[in-house]
Write a protein that holds these residues in place. Structure first.
Motif, short mmCIF file in Angstrom:
data_model
loop_
_atom_site.label_atom_id
_atom_site.label_comp_id
_atom_site.label_asym_id
_atom_site.label_seq_id
_atom_site.Cartn_x
_atom_site.Cartn_y
_atom_site.Cartn_z
N MET A 184 0.86 -1.17 0.00
CA MET A 184 0.00 0.00 0.00
C MET A 184 0.90 1.23 0.00
O MET A 184 1.87 1.30 0.76
N GLU A 229 -4.59 4.71 2.63
CA GLU A 229 -5.07 3.38 2.21
C GLU A 229 -5.16 2.44 3.40
O GLU A 229 -6.13 1.70 3.56
N MET A 230 -4.14 2.47 4.24
CA MET A 230 -4.11 1.60 5.41
C MET A 230 -5.17 2.01 6.42
O MET A 230 -5.87 1.16 6.99
N GLU A 290 -6.48 -7.58 1.28
CA GLU A 290 -5.86 -6.35 1.78
C GLU A 290 -5.48 -6.65 3.21
O GLU A 290 -6.25 -7.29 3.94
N LYS A 294 -0.45 -4.29 2.60
CA LYS A 294 -0.30 -4.96 1.32
C LYS A 294 -1.69 -5.24 0.76
O LYS A 294 -2.64 -5.40 1.51
N ALA A 295 -1.76 -5.34 -0.55
CA ALA A 295 -3.03 -5.67 -1.19
C ALA A 295 -2.79 -6.37 -2.50
O ALA A 295 -1.86 -6.04 -3.23
#
Length: 172
Positions: free
Chosen positions: A12, A17-18, A96, A155-156
């Motif tokens: 990410m 986003e997180m 995600e 991470k995604a």
């Protein structure tokens, strides 16, 4: 210990986003250290003002561990379906995830405890749902823990139109 992500393209890119994943998900996994080794437990939580909050009874393995060592790790994830992937074993996982490292602090003030508990309840009930007021005694008996996030990574592997979803026993 700092590590470099193996799959950099899945990292990410922004803290927002997180944070969005932390705001969206209902359950996270809290990891603490006990005298017997690591201990992980699922908790309902609230992400608010950059911190993670959860509530608990005053006693138990989790609370004993937090009193002995405030260092924590917190994981939240949103797991999707498996998809066909042209590398490795032929499939990949859509997901995600965010991992946070930080320190736990006990929220002691009754007004702040009440504020956090009310926001936690509001996260899980439908808007406009009539809630009974929390009694002072209930608030007093409840532990509220604040995780001060020191670092996080995410991470995604996002589902795209090019993916072919594998239907299996986990995802219809």
């Amino acid at each position: 210990m700092k590590t470099v992500p193996r799959r950099k393209e899945r990292a990410m890119k922004t803290s927002r986003e997180m944070e969005l994943l932390l705001e969206r998900m209902p359950v996270g996994r809290l990891a603490v250290t006990t005298e017997d080794g690591p201990y992980v437990v699922a908790v309902n939580y609230l992400f608010l003002e950059g911190h993670i909050y959860f509530h608990s009874g005053q006693a138990g393995r989790k609370m004993e561990a937090l009193r002995a060592d405030s260092r924590v790790c917190f994981l939240v994830d949103d797991v999707g379906p498996q998809v066909i992937f042209e590398q490795g074993c032929g499939m990949s996982q859509i997901y995600e995830s965010v991992v946070c490292f930080g320190r736990a602090e006990f929220v002691e003030g009754p007004i702040e405890k009440m504020r956090i508990l009310e926001k936690l309840v509001q996260k899980f009930v439908p808007a406009g749902y009539p809630l009974s007021p929390m009694g002072d005694r209930n608030v007093e008996k409840t532990a509220v823990v604040k995780i001060v996030v020191e670092s996080m990574s995410g991470k995604a592997n996002v589902l795209s139109p090019s993916h072919t979803v594998l239907h299996n026993r986990f995802h219809g």
